[in-house]
Scaffold this motif. Structure first.
Motif, PDB file in Angstrom:
ATOM      1  N   SER A 111      34.579  40.456  32.953  1.00 55.68           N
ATOM      2  CA  SER A 111      35.218  40.192  31.658  1.00 55.68           C
ATOM      3  C   SER A 111      34.614  41.046  30.550  1.00 55.68           C
ATOM      4  CB  SER A 111      35.121  38.713  31.320  1.00 55.68           C
ATOM      5  OG  SER A 111      33.786  38.290  31.428  1.00 55.68           O
ATOM      6  N   ILE A 112      33.978  42.185  30.911  1.00 54.90           N
ATOM      7  CA  ILE A 112      33.430  43.057  29.863  1.00 54.90           C
ATOM      8  C   ILE A 112      34.504  44.019  29.371  1.00 54.90           C
ATOM      9  CG2 ILE A 112      30.947  43.049  30.257  1.00 54.90           C
ATOM     10  CD1 ILE A 112      31.218  45.187  32.282  1.00 54.90           C
ATOM     11  N   ALA A 113      34.478  44.291  28.059  1.00 59.59           N
ATOM     12  CA  ALA A 113      35.413  45.261  27.477  1.00 59.59           C
ATOM     13  C   ALA A 113      34.929  46.663  27.832  1.00 59.59           C
ATOM     14  CB  ALA A 113      35.450  45.096  25.965  1.00 59.59           C
ATOM     15  N   HIS A 114      35.846  47.538  28.170  1.00 64.02           N
ATOM     16  CA  HIS A 114      35.451  48.911  28.491  1.00 64.02           C
ATOM     17  C   HIS A 114      36.611  49.839  28.204  1.00 64.02           C
ATOM     18  CE1 HIS A 114      37.918  48.622  32.093  1.00 64.02           C
ATOM     19  NE2 HIS A 114      37.490  47.384  32.139  1.00 64.02           N
ATOM     20  N   ASP A 115      36.274  51.093  27.970  1.00 59.88           N
ATOM     21  CA  ASP A 115      37.265  52.090  27.591  1.00 59.88           C
ATOM     22  C   ASP A 115      36.817  53.404  28.229  1.00 59.88           C
ATOM     23  OD1 ASP A 115      39.335  53.360  26.413  1.00 59.88           O
ATOM     24  OD2 ASP A 115      38.436  53.464  24.412  1.00 59.88           O
ATOM     25  N   PHE A 116      37.177  53.550  29.518  1.00 63.45           N
ATOM     26  CA  PHE A 116      36.648  54.681  30.267  1.00 63.45           C
ATOM     27  C   PHE A 116      37.387  55.973  29.978  1.00 63.45           C
ATOM     28  CE2 PHE A 116      35.226  51.333  33.359  1.00 63.45           C
ATOM     29  CZ  PHE A 116      33.880  51.569  33.201  1.00 63.45           C
ATOM     30  N   SER A 117      36.686  57.081  30.195  1.00 63.87           N
ATOM     31  CA  SER A 117      37.335  58.396  30.133  1.00 63.87           C
ATOM     32  C   SER A 117      38.260  58.517  31.344  1.00 63.87           C
ATOM     33  CB  SER A 117      36.268  59.488  30.146  1.00 63.87           C
ATOM     34  OG  SER A 117      35.822  59.700  31.468  1.00 63.87           O
ATOM     35  N   PRO A 118      39.219  59.453  31.275  1.00 61.47           N
ATOM     36  CA  PRO A 118      40.176  59.609  32.381  1.00 61.47           C
ATOM     37  C   PRO A 118      39.513  60.010  33.701  1.00 61.47           C
ATOM     38  CG  PRO A 118      40.881  60.855  30.442  1.00 61.47           C
ATOM     39  CD  PRO A 118      39.515  60.361  30.153  1.00 61.47           C
ATOM     40  N   SER A 119      38.250  60.446  33.655  1.00 60.27           N
ATOM     41  CA  SER A 119      37.602  60.835  34.907  1.00 60.27           C
ATOM     42  C   SER A 119      37.070  59.628  35.688  1.00 60.27           C
ATOM     43  CB  SER A 119      36.495  61.852  34.650  1.00 60.27           C
ATOM     44  OG  SER A 119      35.601  61.371  33.692  1.00 60.27           O
ATOM     45  N   VAL A 120      37.271  58.410  35.149  1.00 55.49           N
ATOM     46  CA  VAL A 120      36.918  57.198  35.902  1.00 55.49           C
ATOM     47  C   VAL A 120      38.197  56.516  36.391  1.00 55.49           C
ATOM     48  CG1 VAL A 120      35.721  54.977  35.873  1.00 55.49           C
ATOM     49  CG2 VAL A 120      34.866  56.850  34.455  1.00 55.49           C
ATOM     50  N   ASP A 121      38.313  56.414  37.707  1.00 52.81           N
ATOM     51  CA  ASP A 121      39.457  55.741  38.319  1.00 52.81           C
ATOM     52  C   ASP A 121      39.005  54.324  38.692  1.00 52.81           C
ATOM     53  OD1 ASP A 121      41.819  55.180  39.611  1.00 52.81           O
ATOM     54  OD2 ASP A 121      41.240  56.191  41.468  1.00 52.81           O
ATOM     55  N   VAL A 122      39.563  53.324  38.030  1.00 54.46           N
ATOM     56  CA  VAL A 122      39.138  51.941  38.283  1.00 54.46           C
ATOM     57  C   VAL A 122      40.065  51.305  39.315  1.00 54.46           C
ATOM     58  CG1 VAL A 122      38.577  49.701  37.268  1.00 54.46           C
ATOM     59  CG2 VAL A 122      38.322  51.781  35.895  1.00 54.46           C
ATOM     60  N   VAL A 123      39.473  50.849  40.414  1.00 57.62           N
ATOM     61  CA  VAL A 123      40.233  50.165  41.464  1.00 57.62           C
ATOM     62  C   VAL A 123      39.805  48.703  41.443  1.00 57.62           C
ATOM     63  CG1 VAL A 123      40.745  50.076  43.941  1.00 57.62           C
ATOM     64  CG2 VAL A 123      40.194  52.279  42.853  1.00 57.62           C
ATOM     65  N   ARG A 124      40.735  47.817  41.093  1.00 53.64           N
ATOM     66  CA  ARG A 124      40.387  46.397  40.984  1.00 53.64           C
ATOM     67  C   ARG A 124      40.595  45.677  42.308  1.00 53.64           C
ATOM     68  NH1 ARG A 124      39.368  45.802  35.877  1.00 53.64           N
ATOM     69  NH2 ARG A 124      40.267  47.459  34.586  1.00 53.64           N
ATOM     70  N   VAL A 125      39.583  44.918  42.707  1.00 47.93           N
ATOM     71  CA  VAL A 125      39.670  44.152  43.947  1.00 47.93           C
ATOM     72  C   VAL A 125      39.194  42.734  43.681  1.00 47.93           C
ATOM     73  CG1 VAL A 125      39.315  46.173  45.432  1.00 47.93           C
ATOM     74  CG2 VAL A 125      37.339  44.821  44.691  1.00 47.93           C
ATOM     75  N   GLU A 126      39.480  41.861  44.619  1.00 46.81           N
ATOM     76  CA  GLU A 126      39.026  40.479  44.479  1.00 46.81           C
ATOM     77  C   GLU A 126      37.923  40.157  45.497  1.00 46.81           C
ATOM     78  OE1 GLU A 126      41.665  37.006  43.498  1.00 46.81           O
ATOM     79  OE2 GLU A 126      41.242  36.519  45.595  1.00 46.81           O
TER      80      GLU A 126
END
Ligand code: CTP
Ligand code: CA
Length: 224
Positions: free
Chosen positions: A63-78
């Motif tokens: 639940s942390i706020a973040h604003d990554f550069s386009p060079s970070v690809d975030v893959v969300r998993v459970e």
């Protein structure tokens, strides 16, 4: 090569980072989880990207706020299972992987498709099965030149436990944080680490902001 004063010493590198907790489903509304905030993994992703790396961040629920550069690809998993699948896909092409996630060791053997009801039932007994060990799986698959970094959070026999995980999971280094140190651990913005490398070095660090800790970890990785 510098960008806003940062050295771009990770340019051209692809780094896989896991972060946060895994959630293991009990029924459609409940899970087994842990207190991981994801802060250390997110700081690593941010610093690695700032130093020029392309990052695949495989993240459990945070639940942390973040604003990554386009060079970070975030893959969300459970779940741990989903995290393993995402890591296996990204590791093939990665130069390094940092296993920062707090992966649940066990998952319910038979999650219920419907909400478990309280009325008229005895308290349920939830049988658990072992989850896959993601770090160990990548350690078995590691090609020469790939760097694999693990974390260990210990409450006792810290150094010995960390070194035995380093060896058994075929890691190149392990980052120990002790739950005994004030200001170190899950939800804090600071961390106090000791790094053990497979080539036999022990490197202790003072209590620092997690962003600076991330830089220290990346610095030691570069020596490998
Ligand atoms: N890890 C993993 N997959 C798991 C469990 C752990 O990839 N199923 C990784 C963690 O991300 C961390 C390292 O292995 O980088 C050590 O995790 P830890 O929980 O300290 O080790 P375990 O082997 O699970 O041992 P234990 O919890 O019994 O101390
Ligand atoms: Ca564990």
């Amino acid at each position: 090569d510098r960008f806003f004063g940062k050295s771009l010493d990770l340019a051209g590198k692809h780094i896989l980072i896991t972060a946060g907790p895994t959630y293991e489903r009990i029924d459609p509304v409940r899970f087994i989880g842990n207190y991981s905030s994801g802060k250390m993994g997110y700081a690593l992703a941010e610093e690695a990207a700032a130093r020029g790396a392309r990052v695949t961040l495989v993240s459990g629920h945070v639940s942390i706020a973040h604003d990554f550069s386009p060079s970070v690809d975030v893959v969300r998993v459970e779940s741990a299972r989903q995290m393993l699948d995402a890591c296996e896909a990204a590791f093939a092409d990665a130069d390094a992987a940092i296993m920062c996630a707090a992966v649940a060791d066990y998952a319910p053997a038979a999650p219920s498709d419907t909400k478990i009801k309280r009325e008229g039932n005895e308290p349920p007994v939830i049988r658990l099965v072992k989850n896959p060990d993601i770090a160990r799986t990548l350690g078995e698959r590691k090609r020469s030149g790939q760097i694999l970094v693990g974390f260990a959070l210990e409450t006792d026999h810290e150094g010995d436990n960390a070194i035995s995980k380093l060896k058994s999971k075929n890691l190149d280094m392990i980052v120990l944080n002790s739950l005994r140190d004030a200001g170190a651990g899950f939800s804090t913005d600071t961390n106090k680490i000791t790094i053990y490398t497979a080539d036999g070095r022990t490197v202790p660090f003072p209590l620092k902001d997690k962003r600076e800790v991330a830089d220290d970890i990346l610095d030691i990785m570069l020596t490998l």
